[in-house]
Design a protein around this motif. Structure first.
Motif, PDB file in Angstrom:
ATOM      1  N   MET A  13       1.226  15.455  -2.137  1.00 41.07           N
ATOM      2  CA  MET A  13       1.850  15.729  -0.834  1.00 41.07           C
ATOM      3  C   MET A  13       1.134  14.673   0.024  1.00 41.07           C
ATOM      4  N   ILE A  14      -0.242  14.991   0.047  1.00 34.91           N
ATOM      5  CA  ILE A  14      -0.904  14.199   1.317  1.00 34.91           C
ATOM      6  C   ILE A  14      -0.878  12.561   0.461  1.00 34.91           C
ATOM      7  N   THR A  15      -0.795  12.292  -0.420  1.00 38.24           N
ATOM      8  CA  THR A  15      -0.703  10.873  -0.863  1.00 38.24           C
ATOM      9  C   THR A  15       0.580  10.209  -0.363  1.00 38.24           C
ATOM     10  N   MET A  16       1.794  11.267  -0.571  1.00 39.50           N
ATOM     11  CA  MET A  16       3.006  10.577  -0.136  1.00 39.50           C
ATOM     12  C   MET A  16       2.975  10.478   1.429  1.00 39.50           C
ATOM     13  N   GLU A  30       4.181   7.174   3.299  1.00 38.81           N
ATOM     14  CA  GLU A  30       5.051   7.033   4.292  1.00 38.81           C
ATOM     15  C   GLU A  30       4.489   6.478   5.506  1.00 38.81           C
ATOM     16  N   ALA A  31       3.198   7.004   6.106  1.00 40.97           N
ATOM     17  CA  ALA A  31       2.693   6.440   7.075  1.00 40.97           C
ATOM     18  C   ALA A  31       2.407   4.939   7.286  1.00 40.97           C
ATOM     19  N   ALA A  32       1.995   4.485   6.072  1.00 40.24           N
ATOM     20  CA  ALA A  32       1.852   3.046   5.834  1.00 40.24           C
ATOM     21  C   ALA A  32       3.031   2.446   5.995  1.00 40.24           C
ATOM     22  N   SER A  85       7.554   0.966  -5.594  1.00 38.37           N
ATOM     23  CA  SER A  85       7.074   2.183  -5.738  1.00 38.37           C
ATOM     24  C   SER A  85       7.440   3.102  -7.282  1.00 38.37           C
ATOM     25  N   ILE A  86       8.879   2.486  -7.308  1.00 37.94           N
ATOM     26  CA  ILE A  86       9.575   2.859  -8.756  1.00 37.94           C
ATOM     27  C   ILE A  86       8.466   2.213 -10.005  1.00 37.94           C
ATOM     28  N   LEU A 136       0.829  -1.153  -0.077  1.00 39.14           N
ATOM     29  CA  LEU A 136       0.065  -0.135  -0.149  1.00 39.14           C
ATOM     30  C   LEU A 136       0.840   1.169   0.068  1.00 39.14           C
ATOM     31  N   SER A 137       2.055   1.328   0.754  1.00 36.71           N
ATOM     32  CA  SER A 137       2.728   2.323   0.857  1.00 36.71           C
ATOM     33  C   SER A 137       3.445   2.661  -0.672  1.00 36.71           C
ATOM     34  N   SER A 138       3.996   1.595  -1.323  1.00 29.45           N
ATOM     35  CA  SER A 138       4.543   1.798  -2.492  1.00 29.45           C
ATOM     36  C   SER A 138       3.471   2.255  -3.461  1.00 29.45           C
ATOM     37  N   LEU A 139       2.178   1.715  -3.585  1.00 30.32           N
ATOM     38  CA  LEU A 139       1.272   2.294  -4.186  1.00 30.32           C
ATOM     39  C   LEU A 139       1.205   3.768  -4.130  1.00 30.32           C
ATOM     40  N   PHE A 140       0.794   4.325  -2.589  1.00 28.25           N
ATOM     41  CA  PHE A 140       0.651   5.688  -2.628  1.00 28.25           C
ATOM     42  C   PHE A 140       1.921   6.570  -2.912  1.00 28.25           C
ATOM     43  N   ILE A 141       3.008   5.868  -2.677  1.00 28.08           N
ATOM     44  CA  ILE A 141       4.257   6.712  -2.912  1.00 28.08           C
ATOM     45  C   ILE A 141       4.475   6.922  -4.436  1.00 28.08           C
TER      46      ILE A 141
END
Length: 351
Positions: free
Chosen positions: A60-63, A67-69, A89-90, A16-21
């Motif tokens: 920014m909010i998405t990032m 990062e929180a995840a 994320s890449i 989930l973190s990779s998807l959002f970042i």
């Protein structure tokens, strides 16, 4: 060892973190383009109009969510599992850039994405289970064991040498200086993030860890390391091409983080030799795919400029205008040039 429920939670949070970042980079870049097209002044030359662009703030909010995840993922799964998954994320960024920003993804880039996915699957399948942690004091005992203290001392000495000796002399000419500082401090920040995240998880479960000074110490280490890390990462990105900084930083940061985690949390204790070798192989595949993907993106960018004829870019770029043979035109949203694109175009025009 079997794949535990804790590992499953950690993997899902890391994905989930990779998807959002990954998505955040595309959203922010789209916002930067809109802001530059509207104001005529790019962020790279001192413009701040993107602060009024809602799309940039959405990025920014998405990032922040991503990062929180990622922060929470370290509380459930070992760093040797969570950290390499950051490469996904890449892939998200590259695929979205292909469809949204119309940045062509080369066939070798597709191969790099497949390698990252394959390597990540291998790492997930052979990921170790963590020993149950019931108190921040247990983590503190791990952090104060002689082997990890030796690692911390080595990191601090190397960082001081790089900051005070090599940085003033060759920081702007050798990419390994700034990325080395970021990676060394990053490995300590991840260990502290994991300790802090586990402490907060235990607190939410009803075992208050905020009463221990060790929890606040880990928080102080996180803040110190992250600030230092971001400072020198910005210097690296400002001094060198992103396509050079990103893969080198990812390789060094991930390698040092896994090493630190293996020393501190004993991730490989009780693991069979085959599982450890499989994890290392999966990690190497992910690294190779990441490097291939970054290299292909840079190759495509350079090739596109060599295949076209460009006239010199005038200094009026800072006002959002470019001159070609005395004529001027204003950038639209999709034609905002990046600094490295400007340099390549100037080089081509002088040949």
């Amino acid at each position: 060892m079997g794949f535990s429920k804790e590992n499953i939670k950690g993997v899902l949070l890391a994905l989930l973190s990779s998807l959002f970042i990954g998505a955040s980079f595309i959203i922010k870049k789209k916002g930067l383009r809109r802001a530059a097209a509207a104001s005529g002044v790019r962020a790279g030359v001192g413009g701040y109009s993107y602060l009024l662009e809602p799309l940039w703030w959405l990025g920014m909010i998405t990032m922040i969510v991503g990062e929180a995840a990622n922060f929470i993922a370290y509380a459930f799964a070992p760093a040797v599992l969570v950290t390499p998954l950051g490469a996904l994320s890449i892939i998200v960024s590259a695929v979205l850039a292909h469809f949204i920003l119309k940045e062509k993804l080369h066939k070798l880039g597709v191969l790099g994405c497949v390698m990252c996915i394959a390597g990540s699957v291998i790492i997930v399948i052979h990921a170790p289970q963590e020993y149950p942690i019931n108190s921040v004091l247990q983590i503190w005992n791990m952090a104060t064991q002689p082997a990890f203290l030796l690692y911390v001392a080595s990191v601090i000495v190397l960082v001081f040498i790089l900051v005070f000796h090599f940085s003033p002399r060759c920081g702007h000419t050798d990419v390994l200086v700034y990325t080395g500082i970021c990676s060394l401090m990053g490995s300590l920040s991840v260990m502290s993030v994991k300790a802090l995240g586990t402490s907060l998880k235990l607190t939410f479960e009803g075992k208050n860890q905020l009463i221990y000074p060790e929890t606040w110490f880990f928080m102080l280490v996180v803040v110190t390391c992250v600030i230092t890390q971001m400072n020198y990462l910005n210097k690296a990105l400002d001094s060198f091409n992103t396509a050079v900084v990103s893969p080198i930083y990812y390789v060094m940061f991930t390698t040092l983080t896994i090493l630190a985690s293996v020393i501190m949390f004993k991730d490989w204790d009780g693991e069979s030799g085959g599982s450890i070798i499989s994890e290392i192989c999966g990690f190497i595949v992910v690294l190779s795919g990441s490097i291939l993907l970054h290299s292909t993106k840079e190759f495509e960018r350079s090739s596109s400029f060599r295949g076209s004829s460009y006239m010199p870019v005038s200094p009026t770029l800072s006002t959002g205008l470019c001159s070609t043979n005395g004529e001027s035109f204003k950038h639209d949203e999709e034609n905002v040039l990046l600094p490295e694109e400007i340099c390549l175009r100037r080089q081509e025009s002088t040949r």
